[in-house]
Design a protein around this motif. Structure first.
Motif, short mmCIF file in Angstrom:
data_model
loop_
_atom_site.label_atom_id
_atom_site.label_comp_id
_atom_site.label_asym_id
_atom_site.label_seq_id
_atom_site.Cartn_x
_atom_site.Cartn_y
_atom_site.Cartn_z
N GLN A 82 44.60 13.76 7.72
CA GLN A 82 45.14 13.95 6.42
C GLN A 82 44.70 15.08 5.44
O GLN A 82 45.32 15.70 4.87
CB GLN A 82 44.70 12.61 5.45
N LEU A 83 43.24 15.51 5.60
CA LEU A 83 42.50 16.39 5.06
C LEU A 83 43.08 17.91 5.69
O LEU A 83 43.44 18.65 4.82
CB LEU A 83 41.11 16.39 5.05
N LEU A 84 43.26 17.85 7.04
CA LEU A 84 43.89 19.19 7.69
C LEU A 84 45.16 19.35 6.98
O LEU A 84 45.64 20.40 6.55
CB LEU A 84 44.04 18.63 8.86
N GLU A 85 46.03 18.14 6.98
CA GLU A 85 47.26 18.37 6.25
C GLU A 85 47.26 18.94 4.94
O GLU A 85 47.97 19.94 4.61
CB GLU A 85 47.94 17.11 6.07
N LYS A 86 46.25 18.43 4.12
CA LYS A 86 46.26 18.85 2.71
C LYS A 86 45.99 20.20 2.63
O LYS A 86 46.43 20.82 1.56
CB LYS A 86 45.12 17.84 1.97
N VAL A 87 45.03 20.76 3.31
CA VAL A 87 44.70 22.37 3.63
C VAL A 87 45.90 23.09 4.13
O VAL A 87 45.44 24.25 4.51
CB VAL A 87 43.12 22.52 3.79
N GLY A 88 46.70 22.42 4.79
CA GLY A 88 47.90 23.26 5.26
C GLY A 88 47.53 23.76 6.76
O GLY A 88 48.02 24.83 7.05
N LEU A 89 46.83 22.76 7.42
CA LEU A 89 46.58 22.87 9.05
C LEU A 89 47.04 21.64 9.68
O LEU A 89 46.97 20.68 9.11
CB LEU A 89 45.03 23.07 9.25
N SER A 90 47.61 22.08 10.66
CA SER A 90 48.04 21.22 11.46
C SER A 90 47.22 20.24 12.22
O SER A 90 46.09 20.57 12.82
CB SER A 90 49.06 21.59 12.67
N ILE A 129 37.22 24.24 3.01
CA ILE A 129 37.79 23.68 1.96
C ILE A 129 38.04 22.07 2.17
O ILE A 129 37.81 21.00 1.64
CB ILE A 129 39.03 24.09 1.41
N ALA A 130 38.64 21.85 3.43
CA ALA A 130 38.88 20.47 3.84
C ALA A 130 37.61 19.71 3.77
O ALA A 130 37.47 18.58 3.41
CB ALA A 130 39.41 20.46 5.05
N ARG A 131 36.61 20.38 4.44
CA ARG A 131 35.09 19.51 4.65
C ARG A 131 34.76 19.21 3.14
O ARG A 131 34.15 18.09 2.80
CB ARG A 131 34.38 20.68 5.37
N ALA A 132 34.68 20.19 2.23
CA ALA A 132 34.09 20.13 1.02
C ALA A 132 35.04 18.86 0.08
O ALA A 132 34.13 18.20 -0.42
CB ALA A 132 34.15 21.21 0.13
N LEU A 133 36.21 18.66 0.65
CA LEU A 133 37.17 17.62 -0.15
C LEU A 133 37.04 16.29 0.58
O LEU A 133 37.34 15.26 -0.08
CB LEU A 133 38.50 17.98 -0.23
N MET A 142 43.75 31.07 -3.02
CA MET A 142 43.96 30.87 -4.40
C MET A 142 44.84 29.88 -4.77
O MET A 142 44.38 29.00 -5.51
CB MET A 142 43.90 32.16 -5.16
N ASN A 143 45.86 29.75 -4.20
CA ASN A 143 47.10 28.83 -4.49
C ASN A 143 46.56 27.56 -4.12
O ASN A 143 46.68 26.69 -4.63
CB ASN A 143 48.41 29.34 -3.71
N LEU A 144 46.03 27.50 -2.71
CA LEU A 144 45.55 26.37 -2.26
C LEU A 144 44.71 25.72 -3.10
O LEU A 144 44.77 24.21 -3.65
CB LEU A 144 44.86 26.37 -0.98
N LEU A 145 43.35 26.39 -3.61
CA LEU A 145 42.63 25.75 -4.56
C LEU A 145 43.27 25.34 -5.96
O LEU A 145 42.73 24.14 -6.45
CB LEU A 145 41.41 26.87 -4.93
N GLU A 146 44.06 26.15 -6.49
CA GLU A 146 44.75 25.55 -7.51
C GLU A 146 45.51 24.24 -7.31
O GLU A 146 45.43 23.47 -8.20
CB GLU A 146 45.63 26.56 -7.80
N ASP A 147 46.43 24.34 -6.41
CA ASP A 147 47.18 23.18 -6.28
C ASP A 147 46.20 21.86 -5.90
O ASP A 147 46.45 20.74 -6.28
CB ASP A 147 47.69 23.40 -4.66
N LEU A 148 44.99 21.91 -5.04
CA LEU A 148 44.12 20.91 -5.10
C LEU A 148 43.45 20.46 -6.43
O LEU A 148 43.41 19.23 -6.45
CB LEU A 148 42.95 21.10 -4.13
N GLN A 149 43.29 21.27 -7.24
CA GLN A 149 42.60 20.97 -8.40
C GLN A 149 43.79 20.06 -9.25
O GLN A 149 43.24 19.03 -9.88
CB GLN A 149 42.42 22.06 -9.31
N ASP A 150 45.14 20.64 -9.24
CA ASP A 150 46.09 19.90 -10.03
C ASP A 150 46.10 18.41 -9.53
O ASP A 150 46.34 17.58 -10.11
CB ASP A 150 47.24 20.44 -9.90
N GLU A 151 46.12 18.51 -8.25
CA GLU A 151 46.46 17.31 -7.22
C GLU A 151 45.31 16.20 -7.31
O GLU A 151 45.36 15.03 -7.74
CB GLU A 151 46.64 17.43 -5.70
N LEU A 152 43.81 16.77 -7.43
CA LEU A 152 43.05 15.85 -7.33
C LEU A 152 41.97 15.61 -8.58
O LEU A 152 41.12 15.00 -8.71
CB LEU A 152 41.96 16.22 -6.07
#
Lengths: 314, 326, 306, 327, 527
Positions: free
Chosen positions: B139-147, B168-172, B197-207
């Motif tokens: 799930q975390l891998l998916e979230k950071v855009g890795l298969s 990032i996935a590890r940190a989250l 940077m986009n990923l970090l922004e998206d994650l902030q919005d989401e989490l």
């Protein structure tokens, strides 16, 4: 700088103390006592007791150690049980031979390893590189005493070029000195040289791949200038460390070669003193060897500072 | 501003230097961080910007007590971080995570990326069942855009950007509230920086994450942050929010820093005025007295070399440490 | 928009390198190194010889036959016979067991003592480090052969004690190498990362540091094996080491040196066995170094001790 | 344009690797005019550094193989003999490298390293070279140069070291200076100082400069013309304003859009370029950028586009017209 | 009183054999030895004088105080520096040395020695009977640490009556007193002054043919001709000097001889003997000596306390094979201690060679199975290791396992003294008197009876033989004792090796002696 040297000397003193404790403990754990060995197979309890008492060997071990240490600190290393002579005299009449051999071996090692190491690195992948690397592999794989006897049989017995063994001091006869020195120096020098060769090769290779080497080339320097003005001054730094270590090990590790070539050095003396449980001599010899080893290390570290301005500034 | 999540007061981190003599004596101290105060509200992104050696990374590490602060207080959600026991500190690390600068060094080369990501789960005993843990990793891998298929792969098989995603996935993984991002894009290619940077922004919005975003790249910091703090030689020179930033930075150092950032627009580059600083940053071993910037400051006065300016609020939370604004 | 880009929207690309496990990558690198492969093949043959030695050896290792002594290599005695008429081929074959065992166990002892010391010293630093390393320095400053001789004299000779003696001599090398690696790895970002996740010291040591110091230790192990075999030879030359009639190569070589002129084969065959084995270990060690740890340089330290 | 100082023609650099030959630079052609600054822009692996190292024969051959021509004042650098190219290096063509920490020899004084090219190429005596070295340090803005000339590199800050590199580069009054990521490792305020220095020297000496960088901001500030490299191939070449204003190539465009710009309210999401830069050993058959290009069509992944010139001095390698872009 | 050359030293043992390949020179020297008048001839004396002999030793002398050292290497040197009161001649019978003549009182309890006239110390002082008194009292004083007091077991007092007369009083008849004081340089006469000023170890002063000059690691031990030697009127010594160098490795030592770097070596590796026959530049000489090799089983430990077990082992071994393996033919297998060819020779061979059936039967009778024997040997005496390996193979045939325990000699002595062994193996060298062969080893009070042999009959016989002054009666007593010792397998004797030295063809007049003493006084160098 002075503070640094003082600190190192202090550490060295501590290490030597540790060495003396280990040697003292070991020799007292070893079965057999010097008196017993001196008396040979014939055992006379009265004589044994008398000699033991005279040498102070009947005292508790700690007392013996501290009394030895107290004397040693004042520069008195005691008297050899085996020969009845002062330990310091025995050591210092043998030290020149060992130092001569170690330095000569190092000379041989450097003579072989420096040009070959640099050339192999500069022409890495060439036939010369492969050849030198292969030769060094063989040389480090041959037991030293085997190599020594082979040299004697070849150069002394068959070819009659060089004397098989013995030591002549330089002041007596420089030509004979050199003749007697050649084979033992060759025996360990080539082994040591092979180790140095591999190290120098990799140190030079590493410096060759540094950006500053590229900068030097980009300035229009010839390859010779690049190597001698830029690559080597950097490569020497790690090389000096290893050369220092090698010298230290040569000084302490020549026992086998000293035995083969009847070389009257410290190693052979130490070996005899182990066999005869002559612990004052063993203590002295090991301490002297350790002292030289540690001193060489200290000198290398100081040299390191001299060669590397980054260290020098600190 | 929303409720304060992190409050840093007068944080100092000094690294002692010892003599080489027989007795170890402290002969000098690197004053890496010397009196930093900063507060971050929940859900906020605060950018911490400054040039190399200014102490921004050390500040980030000290906040999570990954280096021991010499002095000062850090309170996280009301708890004083300096007073936490080992166990409590572990709990803090569940709530406060860190992303590191170098994506090549921050992953254990001998661990598959899946194992790296699930390590925090193991440490905090979050998904005791192995299969649950694997699910969470995927799930975390998916979230950071890795298969998720790649979870058995090793770091050396991935590019820098991909590895940073793993970091990032590890940190989250422990669902933290707060993340210290230490130069997360500095080592990446230009075309990849935007992805992260986009990923970090998206994650902030989401989490609903709170970020302390540390960087030397002012444009990146300013792009991501609600507020920006500019550091110079172990101290904070200026703190400004987005609108204050647009209106112009006040501290002479912050000003010159901003003017030095190249803009990818030739017309602008040709016309804009540049403040070129003289000389180099002083050594943190022996920082100048008074304002630490006074040696290079074009406006420095006598006072600047004697008296240390403190951060003062110019209104609306815009803080500047400069005697010019007294 | 193409199909490719739609997938890229979802995932940030595929891995850039083909999937090979770390082990697999190492094995591949070694297999590309011709010398390392040669070394591995030699070692494999040696291990096979050691394992099935008694089956292939044409004679018993202690079958003494005085009338047959000092015979040169022939069809019945491939490597000739020694001064007691024992078949040298059989002794060299069986000797591989003793020599390899001496090497493996001696180095194993050095590993078992040295690595934990190095780990503790490097990881905890401070006073622990100072004391442990000073101790190692002292061992290092002692002349290696003398130390081994003294240890042997204390423990009494014998193959087991020879292994312990050589093991003690090599301990500081492993401690130093481990410590050096730990110091580097301890400072690496991924350890800070683990710490930032709340990992305990034990976990960091076990999960992150230990697996990462395996590489330099592996390299050092293979090189030390080579030198342990040489050390056994040197001890045998000085009359210590493996007890007769166990046919260790070093002992055979040391005995053969008195027969160089009458029966050179007595020294040549065990000598060759040593040289080839030591070279094989060195080849493998160098190959491992290239594969695992290009910066390793411990060969210097270890041979210096020989 | 008058005769160019350097005219690179069909430069191709390939490396022998385990997986076959990797073409790192592919048919790369460009000119650099007198006193002109040409920026070569690209990400890591685009071949920008390799192409410049190839010019001075600084690549190890093998594994590298260099083809094509590079006429410097009429003489082909690529086919020069070793001694000929040595006469050019550091003398007529100088180079500055990315990392000033490692590009200077740590165990040699600054003075020694500065004096070397002076002695080799200008035949100066030690005293003359030393005096000139101090002068050069002064020129590049090192304070009290007489006292610093005997210092070692580690005693200098990063910015000062790069100034030393520049002093070394200009010491023999070269015709061409190649700066390979010369400010990448520096802080922005230092970068600004160095850029300023280069601009000034260029004006004073009429120097032609090849500026290699990945930073479009730096390019905007320093370049006269820009070449954009991607996957070893030239994507676009033009004078500076055209590149930034017209953004004819999708890669140039994407690159510009993916960079955050300071100032203003919280901007919109950055337009990130998806995917990863190509592996030079596994280049796609068509346009190297095609797999990441949001405008790519079928043809892009099969045919490598040729360079075409939509306007005077503007060359683009793309099958598409900006009108076809659909954002 | 007994004499025991206890210097059981490695270097000596490994070379106790040889091939008589030197007919011509050996004959010459034989002539020289016997024809004393030849030495009186000035011309021949001149032709024999000159040269410095380079002698190579395999071991390093430890110290040069003859009373304190026990190293064979030291005695190789000191043999040429010091004199004893009497000394063994070519046939090993005692001749006058510092003492010109002696008398024994009728009760056999007082010995009176008359000193030789005109003997001077190397430092120029005249030698007197007081020097003898001083030396003997030093040996007798346990505090002095001399390891030889036991040789004076029966001595009650030593006193110089005047400058030329010495009186020794003994508590019981001591037929071997002359051997005790003369056969071994550990009983040398030393001058009081060098003991008191402490230079005896570094600068020995004797009365012998050569004066000590110096000792250093690089030049070895340098001796020069003593012009005032008491045999100077015979032209002795011929040599200008002797220099001893130490070369520990056997092969290298021999190479030095082959290449002419040295003139003489103390031992030759036995396996080299055959190879050296063809070398005209060398002389290898071997003579039967008083040495024997043996092993002993620990009779304080079961099952070795059972005589049947010991006999089984003595029966199972093949001595010929052991001698051949260890000494390459330069030895004679023997079941008794004293070698053939002397007055005391006793030929007694009760055990069949390698009779495994008989041996197995003996073991059965003893009820012993699964026997394992640990053999204590030392690599410092390599032939003991070889012998143990051969014995291991031989005993394997009767199902007895042998474990070889190879230790350094310091440990060996310690283990032997502590009694923690099954069996030890060594050799005795330089014995002359039969008391040397039996008393210390087999008397229950013997100082070397570490195997724990206790046979009251043997004790009685040995005690009686010690004081028996009639030679034939004495011989009979020893033969009776020897029979019991051999039958009981107190020692299991293996063989008598030959004494052997090698030298360059230019060395003349040197003889290998049966007592292994290295004496260069009648040696000279050709050309």
């Amino acid at each position: 700088m002075t503070a640094y040297v003082l600190r190192r000397l202090f550490q060295m003193a501590l290490a030597l103390l540790g060495v003396s404790i280990i040697v003292f403990s070991l020799i007292h754990l070893v079965p057999g006592d010097p008196v017993r060995v001196a008396l040979g197979t014939r055992f006379d309890p009265d004589v044994h007791a008398a000699l033991t008492k005279r040498a102070g060997l009947d005292r508790p071990i700690l007392v013996q150690y501290f009394s030895w240490l107290g004397d040693a600190v004042r520069g008195d290393l005691g008297v050899s049980f085996r020969s009845g002579q002062p330990v310091a005299d025995l050591l210092f009449e043998r030290l020149p031979a060992t130092i001569t051999l170690a330095v000569a071996a190092l000379f041989v090692a450097l003579l072989v390893s420096v040009p070959l190491g640099i050339l192999s690195a500069v022409r890495s992948g060439s036939k010369l590189d492969y050849g030198a690397t292969a030769a060094s592999q063989v040389a480090v794989s041959v037991p030293d005493f085997w190599a020594g006897i082979m040299y004697i049989l070849l150069f002394s017995l068959s070819l009659r070029w060089l004397p098989p063994s013995g030591y002549v001091s330089f002041s007596d006869d420089p030509v004979e000195w050199l003749k007697h020195l050649t084979l033992p120096a060759l025996t360990i020098g080539l082994i040591s040289g092979s180790i140095l060769f591999r190290f120098i090769r990799s140190a030079v290779l590493e410096a060759l791949h540094q950006p500053y080497t590229r900068t030097a080339r980009a300035k229009g320097l010839t390859e010779r200038q690049v190597i001698w003005s830029h690559v080597m001054p950097n490569a020497w730094i790690p090389i000096v460390t290893v050369v220092g270590l090698q010298l230290g090990f040569l000084l302490s590790g020549v026992i086998v070669v000293e035995v083969i070539f009847a070389w009257p050095g410290l190693g052979r003396l130490a070996l005899l003193s182990v066999q005869d449980r002559d612990f004052t001599v063993l203590q002295g010899a090991v301490l002297l060897i350790a002292f030289v080893f540690l001193s060489v290390n200290l000198i290398v570290d100081l040299l390191y500072g001299y060669l590397d301005p980054r260290v020098r500034q600190k | 501003m929303t409720e304060t999540l992190l409050d840093v007061r007068d944080l100092r981190v000094h690294f002692p230097i010892y003599s080489t003599g027989i007795r170890r004596k402290e002969v000098a101290r690197v004053q890496a961080v010397d009196g930093v105060s900063l507060s971050i509200g929940a859900g906020e992104t605060v950018g911490l910007v400054g040039e190399s050696g200014c102490g921004k990374t050390t500040t980030g590490l000290a906040i999570l007590r990954l280096v021991e602060p010499t002095d000062g207080s850090v309170s996280f959600d009301g708890d004083e971080v300096g007073n936490l026991s080992k166990g409590e500190l572990r709990k803090l690390r569940k709530r406060a995570a860190m992303i590191f600068q170098d994506p090549f060094a921050s992953l254990d080369p001998r661990m598959s990326i899946g194992d790296s990501i699930s390590e925090p789960l193991l440490i905090h005993k979050l998904f005791p069942d192995r299969n649950d843990r694997i699910d969470r990793t995927c799930q975390l891998l998916e979230k950071v855009g890795l298969s998720p298929n790649y979870r058995d792969r090793f770091p050396h098989e991935f590019s820098g950007g991909q590895r940073q995603r793993v970091g990032i996935a590890r940190a989250l993984a422990t669902e933290p509230d707060f993340v210290v991002c230490d130069e997360p894009i500095a080592a990446l290619d230009v075309s990849i920086q935007a992805q992260v940077m986009n990923l970090l922004e998206d994650l902030q919005d989401e989490l609903g994450l709170t970020y302390l975003f540390i960087a030397h790249d002012l444009s990146a910091v300013q792009h991501l942050s609600d507020r920006v703090a500019v550091m110079y030689l172990g101290r904070i020179a200026e703190v400004a929010d987005r609108s204050q930033f647009s209106a112009g930075l006040k501290h002479p150092y912050a000003e010159s820093l901003l003017s030095a950032v190249p803009i990818p627009d030739p017309h602008l580059e040709r016309t804009r005025e540049r403040i070129l600083l003289e000389g180099d940053v002083a050594s943190p071993l022996d920082p100048p007295p008074g304002c630490r910037f006074h040696t290079r400051c074009p406006y420095a006065t006598e006072r600047c070399s004697n008296e240390e300016p403190s951060l003062r609020d110019l209104g609306g939370g815009h803080q500047v440490a400069c005697h010019l604004y007294d | 928009m193409t199909a490719t880009s739609s997938r890229d929207d979802h995932y940030a690309g595929e891995p850039i390198a083909e999937h090979r496990s770390r082990l697999r990558a190492t094995v591949d690198t070694i297999l590309l190194n011709r010398l390392a492969v040669t070394g591995l093949i030699i070692l494999l043959l040696l291990v096979i010889a050691a394992a099935i030695g008694p089956l292939v050896a044409p004679y018993g290792i202690n079958e003494i036959s005085i009338p047959d002594r000092l015979q040169g290599p022939s069809a019945s005695h491939w490597f000739g016979t020694d001064d007691l008429g024992r078949d040298l081929f059989s002794r060299v074959i069986i000797g591989s067991r003793v020599s390899l065992m001496v090497g493996f166990i001696a180095v194993g002892i050095a590993l078992l003592i040295g690595v934990p010391i190095g780990l503790a010293s490097g990881f905890y630093g401070g006073a622990v480090d100072s004391w442990l390393m000073r101790l190692m320095d002292i061992l290092f400053a002692l002349p290696a052969i003398l130390l081994a001789i003294a240890v042997l004299a204390v423990l009494g000779p014998g193959i087991g004690n020879a292994m312990i003696a050589i093991g003690i001599v090599y301990t500081p090398i492993f401690a130093r190498i481990t410590r050096g690696s730990v110091l580097t790895i301890k400072e690496s970002v991924f350890v800070s990362a683990a710490r930032s996740l709340g990992a305990t010291d034990i976990r960091i040591l076990r999960t992150h540091i230990l697996p990462n110091v395996v590489a330099p230790i592996t390299v050092q192990t293979s090189l030390s094996l080579a030198f342990a075999i040489l050390a056994e030879a040197a001890l045998s030359f000085l009359g210590l080491g493996v007890q007769p009639p166990d046919p260790a190569w070093g002992r055979m070589l040391a005995e053969g040196r008195g027969f160089f002129e009458q029966a050179p084969w007595m020294a040549i065959f065990p000598g060759l066995a040593i040289v080839i084995t030591v070279m094989a270990f060195n080849f493998v060690g160098d190959g491992l170094r290239d594969a695992l740890d290009p910066q390793q340089r411990s060969v210097i330290e270890s041979r210096g001790q020989g | 344009m008058s005769d160019p100082v350097l005219s690179v023609n069909e430069l191709t650099v390939s490396f022998g690797t385990r997986r076959g030959r990797a073409k790192v630079v592919n048919n790369f052609s460009y000119d650099v005019g007198e006193a002109e600054t040409l920026a070569i822009v690209g990400e890591s692996g685009s071949g920008k550094s390799v192409s410049s190292l190839a010019l001075l024969q600084l690549l190890p051959t093998p594994p590298a193989r260099v083809e094509g021509r590079a006429l410097f004042r009429g003489a082909d650098l690529i086919s020069m003999t070793k001694s000929e190219i040595r006469g050019v290096r550091g003398n007529r063509v100088a180079m500055i490298f990315q990392d000033p920490m490692t590009s200077l020899n740590p165990v040699r004084t600054i003075g020694f390293q500065l004096m070397e090219p002076l002695k080799i190429h200008m035949g100066m005596s030690d005293t003359a070279a030393r005096a000139r070295a101090i002068e050069l340090l002064d020129t590049v803005g090192i304070p009290s140069p007489g006292g610093r000339v005997d210092d070692y590199p580690h005693q200098f800050s990063g910015g000062m070291r790069q100034r030393v590199m520049i002093a070394m580069g200009i010491s023999c009054s070269p015709d061409l200076l190649i700066a390979d990521e010369a400010t990448t490792a520096l802080d922005v305020t230092t970068q600004a100082q160095i850029l300023d220095e280069i601009r000034r020297l260029q004006e004073e000496m009429g120097l032609a400069v090849i500026w290699i960088t990945h930073d479009l901001g730096v390019v905007a500030g320093i370049a006269d013309r820009v070449v954009v490299l991607y996957g070893g191939s030239m994507m676009e070449e033009s004078v500076i304003d055209q590149i930034f204003d017209e953004r004819r190539h999708p890669y140039t465009r994407a690159l510009l859009e993916s960079v955050p710009v300071s100032g203003g309210d919280r901007p919109h999401r950055l337009k990130a370029i998806q995917g990863l830069p190509p592996d030079p050993t596994r280049l796609p058959p068509g346009c190297p950028f095609a797999p990441r290009c949001r405008h790519a069509v079928e043809r892009c992944s099969n045919d490598a586009p040729r360079l075409r010139a939509p306007a005077e001095g503007h060359r683009v390698a793309c099958h598409l017209d900006p009108a076809d872009f659909h954002d | 009183m007994l004499f025991l050359a206890f210097a059981l030293v490695a270097s000596a043992c490994s070379g106790d054999d040889g091939i008589d390949v030197s007919d011509a020179p050996a004959d010459d020297t034989g002539d020289d030895d016997t024809s004393d008048d030849a030495t009186g001839d000035d011309d021949s004396g001149d032709s024999r004088s000159g040269g410095v002999l380079l002698a190579a030793q395999g071991a390093e002398p430890d110290r040069l105080d003859p009373h304190l050292t026990s190293a064979f290497a030291s005695f190789q040197v000191l043999e040429n520096v010091y004199d004893t009161l009497v000394q063994p001649g070519a046939d090993l019978s005692m001749e006058g040395a510092l003492a010109e003549s002696w008398e024994v009182s009728a009760d056999n309890l007082t010995w009176t020695f008359t000193m030789r006239d005109g003997v001077t110390w190397h430092n120029g002082r005249a030698f007197t009977a007081a020097d003898v008194e001083y030396s003997y009292n030093r040996i007798l004083d346990p505090e002095a640490g001399a390891a030889n007091a036991w040789r004076f077991g029966s001595v009650e007092s030593v006193s110089a009556v005047d400058d030329t007369t010495l009186e020794i009083k003994v508590s019981r008849p001591t037929p071997n007193l002359l051997v005790s004081i003369g056969a071994f340089k550990g009983m040398a006469i030393v001058p009081r002054e060098i003991v008191e000023d402490g230079t005896i170890d570094t600068q020995p002063v004797g009365t012998g043919p050569f004066k000590f000059v110096s000792s250093s690691p690089d030049q070895g031990i340098v001796l020069e001709r003593n012009d005032d030697y008491w045999r100077a009127d015979e032209g002795l010594p011929y040599l200008d000097g002797v220099t001893f160098t130490q070369i520990p490795d056997q092969t290298v030592k021999l190479t030095n001889l082959q290449t002419g770097e040295v003139d003489w070596v103390d031992t030759v590796p036995p396996q080299q003997l055959a190879g050296l026959e063809g070398d005209d530049s060398l002389v290898v000489m071997r003579v039967p000596g008083g040495d024997y090799h043996y092993f002993a089983l620990n009779q304080n430990r079961p099952p070795f306390d059972n005589v049947l077990v010991r006999q089984a082992i003595a029966t199972a071994i093949n001595r010929g094979e052991i001698a051949e393996a260890a000494q390459f033919g330069a030895a004679t297998a023997n079941q008794a201690a004293i070698p053939a060819g002397t007055f005391w020779t006793y030929d007694y061979s009760p055990f069949p060679a390698a009779d495994t059936d008989a041996a197995a039967a003996l073991l059965d009778e003893a009820g012993v199975t699964d026997l394992t024997i640990e053999f204590l040997v030392s690599s410092e005496f390599p032939e003991t290791v070889t012998q143990a390996e051969v014995i291991a193979a031989q005993l394997d045939a009767i199902g007895v396992a042998v474990e070889i325990r190879d230790v350094d000699f310091g440990t060996w002595l310690d283990v032997q003294g502590s009694g923690e062994f099954d069996a030890f193996m060594l050799s005795w060298i330089g014995n002359i008197d039969p008391d040397d062969f039996y008393y210390a080893q087999h008397h229950s009070d013997g100082g070397f009876n570490f195997q724990g042999y206790n046979n009251p009959d043997v004790d009685e016989l040995l005690d009686a033989a010690r004081v028996e002054t009639d030679e034939s009666a004495r011989k009979a007593l020893y033969e009776e004792a020897a029979t019991a010792i051999i039958d009981d397998a107190s020692y299991i004797y293996l063989y008598n090796p030959e004494n052997i030295n090698a030298w360059g063809a230019n060395v003349q007049g040197y003889v290998v002696r049966g007592d292994n003493a290295v004496r260069f006084e009648e040696t000279w160098l050709d050309g």
